[in-house]
Write an enzyme that holds these catalytic residues in place. Structure first.
Site, mmCIF file in Angstrom:
data_model
loop_
_atom_site.group_PDB
_atom_site.id
_atom_site.type_symbol
_atom_site.label_atom_id
_atom_site.label_comp_id
_atom_site.label_asym_id
_atom_site.label_seq_id
_atom_site.Cartn_x
_atom_site.Cartn_y
_atom_site.Cartn_z
ATOM 1 N N CYS A 109 0.817 -1.221 0.000
ATOM 2 C CA CYS A 109 0.000 0.000 0.000
ATOM 3 C C CYS A 109 0.850 1.272 0.000
ATOM 4 O O CYS A 109 0.334 2.359 -0.243
ATOM 5 C CB CYS A 109 -0.944 -0.004 1.183
ATOM 6 S SG CYS A 109 -1.908 -1.517 1.278
ATOM 7 N N HIS A 233 -3.366 6.781 2.340
ATOM 8 C CA HIS A 233 -3.771 5.446 1.900
ATOM 9 C C HIS A 233 -5.154 5.158 2.470
ATOM 10 O O HIS A 233 -5.422 5.436 3.638
ATOM 11 C CB HIS A 233 -2.750 4.412 2.390
ATOM 12 C CG HIS A 233 -3.229 3.003 2.233
ATOM 13 N ND1 HIS A 233 -3.798 2.544 1.061
ATOM 14 C CD2 HIS A 233 -3.254 1.954 3.096
ATOM 15 C CE1 HIS A 233 -4.142 1.291 1.216
ATOM 16 N NE2 HIS A 233 -3.828 0.896 2.437
ATOM 17 N N ASN A 263 -10.273 -0.671 -0.242
ATOM 18 C CA ASN A 263 -8.809 -0.625 -0.124
ATOM 19 C C ASN A 263 -8.200 -1.215 -1.397
ATOM 20 O O ASN A 263 -8.312 -2.412 -1.652
ATOM 21 C CB ASN A 263 -8.376 -1.425 1.106
ATOM 22 C CG ASN A 263 -6.871 -1.361 1.336
ATOM 23 O OD1 ASN A 263 -6.100 -0.993 0.449
ATOM 24 N ND2 ASN A 263 -6.441 -1.728 2.529
HETATM 25 O O1 UT7 Z 1 -3.975 -1.656 3.601
HETATM 26 C C1 UT7 Z 1 -3.137 -1.634 4.691
HETATM 27 C C2 UT7 Z 1 -3.299 -2.670 5.678
HETATM 28 N N1 UT7 Z 1 -4.622 -2.948 6.194
HETATM 29 C C3 UT7 Z 1 -5.229 -2.198 7.129
HETATM 30 O O2 UT7 Z 1 -4.811 -1.118 7.457
HETATM 31 C C4 UT7 Z 1 -6.414 -2.764 7.824
HETATM 32 C C5 UT7 Z 1 -6.400 -2.405 9.271
HETATM 33 N N2 UT7 Z 1 -7.456 -3.052 10.019
HETATM 34 C C6 UT7 Z 1 -8.763 -2.725 9.907
HETATM 35 O O3 UT7 Z 1 -9.140 -1.896 9.107
HETATM 36 C C7 UT7 Z 1 -9.727 -3.381 10.866
HETATM 37 O O4 UT7 Z 1 -9.006 -4.112 11.823
HETATM 38 C C8 UT7 Z 1 -10.759 -4.297 10.176
HETATM 39 C C9 UT7 Z 1 -11.721 -3.460 9.345
HETATM 40 C C10 UT7 Z 1 -10.082 -5.329 9.319
HETATM 41 C C11 UT7 Z 1 -11.588 -5.011 11.233
HETATM 42 O O5 UT7 Z 1 -12.241 -4.069 12.059
HETATM 43 P P1 UT7 Z 1 -12.135 -4.149 13.633
HETATM 44 O O6 UT7 Z 1 -12.928 -3.052 14.181
HETATM 45 O O7 UT7 Z 1 -10.694 -4.237 14.006
HETATM 46 O O8 UT7 Z 1 -12.872 -5.500 13.907
HETATM 47 P P2 UT7 Z 1 -12.370 -6.741 14.775
HETATM 48 O O9 UT7 Z 1 -11.424 -7.563 13.994
HETATM 49 O O10 UT7 Z 1 -11.967 -6.241 16.126
HETATM 50 O O11 UT7 Z 1 -13.704 -7.541 14.944
HETATM 51 C C12 UT7 Z 1 -14.790 -7.050 15.734
HETATM 52 C C13 UT7 Z 1 -15.948 -8.005 15.592
HETATM 53 C C14 UT7 Z 1 -15.544 -9.453 15.822
HETATM 54 O O12 UT7 Z 1 -16.632 -10.115 16.451
HETATM 55 P P3 UT7 Z 1 -16.640 -10.367 18.027
HETATM 56 O O13 UT7 Z 1 -15.420 -11.183 18.310
HETATM 57 O O14 UT7 Z 1 -16.586 -8.999 18.645
HETATM 58 O O15 UT7 Z 1 -17.921 -11.085 18.240
HETATM 59 C C15 UT7 Z 1 -15.393 -10.003 14.428
HETATM 60 O O16 UT7 Z 1 -15.584 -11.383 14.350
HETATM 61 O O17 UT7 Z 1 -16.471 -7.943 14.267
HETATM 62 C C16 UT7 Z 1 -16.476 -9.260 13.699
HETATM 63 N N3 UT7 Z 1 -16.228 -9.104 12.274
HETATM 64 C C17 UT7 Z 1 -17.197 -8.866 11.391
HETATM 65 N N4 UT7 Z 1 -18.527 -8.720 11.549
HETATM 66 C C18 UT7 Z 1 -19.246 -8.463 10.451
HETATM 67 C C19 UT7 Z 1 -15.034 -9.148 11.605
HETATM 68 N N5 UT7 Z 1 -15.231 -8.935 10.296
HETATM 69 C C20 UT7 Z 1 -16.566 -8.760 10.140
HETATM 70 C C21 UT7 Z 1 -17.374 -8.489 9.028
HETATM 71 N N6 UT7 Z 1 -18.713 -8.344 9.235
HETATM 72 N N7 UT7 Z 1 -16.888 -8.360 7.784
#
Ligand code: UT7
Length: 308
Positions: A109, A233, A263
């Site tokens: 990225c 980004h 992204n």
């Molecule tokens: O391009 C450069 C590199 N990439 C990035 O910069 C990405 C950086 N990371 C992020 O943008 C975020 O971490 C994500 C968007 C990938 C995830 O968001 P988050 O707020 O960190 O979610 P999380 O992984 O903490 O998950 C929270 C909850 C979990 O459920 P529980 O354990 O709280 O019940 C996940 O299982 O959301 C759940 N979850 C989803 N729910 C609905 C994870 N993905 C999804 C989804 N839809 N797609």
């Protein structure tokens, strides 16, 4: 001393638009979750990296009023090359007929920033016109059943033409960094699917962007209050907002296109830059801050005086 200024720009995204509701029909997710956690509403998916790159490059050349033969260097940033060998830049070069060298940059990225800085270095070394492209088909290396990644990625390409000018040109300062010990956080093995430790990247991303941007700002002898447009980004709107706030840049001075493109890795910054230009958000003399981070991990920032 020779610098470079941007004289043309263009972009290309696949026709296929995938909305959050489309994804929610076959994944355990929802429009609300995706929008709230990422800022994404829809993304374009499909196509082939070289074909998107060629289309974006043609538009950039036309807007610069240039022919492919006017270009003497082609730099293409991608993490999703058409093939392992040759570089996608060679395929694009062959289709367009640009002169001089052509090579790929894989800094994920941050790839466009790395390529931009490299292009300016080549101009300093004698290149006259550089075609710089960011192109990705992230959907091709994503497991569409993995809801974490399937909802984030998008495909597309954007290109700019840089022309050598006497004096400093647009690039006032830059900062690049890498920490390969963090490569396990975001990776894709040969023939495999993308893996991402989203939480850990998120945790590091804001600090990385802020530190890198500050380095570039200090090196240019300006302040963040003077930045007219922040073009980060587009990984997550929450990362963009947090970094912007820490840098003291107001919301109206940040370019956000993640809602429409998702992204798109190497393409994300140039797609946002081209959108800013075509939407009239950039004016001659503006101070533009580009900042990226991603797999590697790599990061980078570039501060431009738009129009040199
Ligand atoms: O391009 C450069 C590199 N990439 C990035 O910069 C990405 C950086 N990371 C992020 O943008 C975020 O971490 C994500 C968007 C990938 C995830 O968001 P988050 O707020 O960190 O979610 P999380 O992984 O903490 O998950 C929270 C909850 C979990 O459920 P529980 O354990 O709280 O019940 C996940 O299982 O959301 C759940 N979850 C989803 N729910 C609905 C994870 N993905 C999804 C989804 N839809 N797609």
């Amino acid at each position: 001393m020779a610098g470079a200024v941007t004289i043309g720009w263009g972009s290309s995204v696949p026709d296929n638009v995938v909305t959050n509701d489309d994804l929610a029909k076959r994944l355990d997710t929802s429009n609300e979750w995706i929008l709230e956690r990422t800022g994404i509403r829809e993304r374009h998916m499909g196509g082939v990296t070289s074909e998107l790159a060629i289309a974006a490059a043609k538009e950039a050349l036309a807007s610069a009023g240039m022919e492919p033969g006017d270009i003497d260097l082609l730099v293409l940033a991608t993490t999703t090359p058409d093939a392992l060998v040759p570089g996608t830049s060679a395929i694009v070069q062959g289709a367009l007929g640009t002169r001089g060298g052509a090579f790929d940059v894989n800094a994920a990225c941050s790839g466009f920033i790395y390529s931009l800085v490299a292009a300016h270095g080549f101009v300093l070394a004698g290149s006259k016109r550089v075609l710089l492209i960011g192109a990705e088909t992230l959907s091709s290396i994503t497991d569409m059943n993995d809801r974490t990644l399937a909802v984030i990625v998008g495909d597309g390409a954007a290109a700019v033409v840089l022309e050598a000018v006497p004096g400093q040109g647009e690039l006032l300062s830059w900062n690049l960094g890498a920490d390969g010990l963090l490569r396990h956080l975001l990776c894709c093995e040969h023939g495999g699917y993308l893996f991402m430790d989203g939480k850990e990247i998120f945790r590091r991303a804001v600090r990385i962007v802020v530190d890198s941007a500050r380095e570039a700002i200090v090196a240019a002898g300006v302040t963040s209050e003077q930045v007219d447009l922040f073009v980060p980004h587009q990984a997550n709107v929450r990362i963009i907002d947090a970094a912007r706030e820490r840098l003291g840049i107001p919301e109206e001075r940040a370019m956000v296109t993640i809602d429409r493109y998702g992204n798109t890795s190497s393409s994300s910054i140039p797609l946002a830059l081209v959108a800013a230009i075509t939407e009239g958000r950039l004016h001659a003399g503006d101070l533009v801050l580009l900042s990226g981070f991603g797999a590697g991990m790599t990061w980078g920032s570039a501060l431009l005086r738009w129009g040199g």
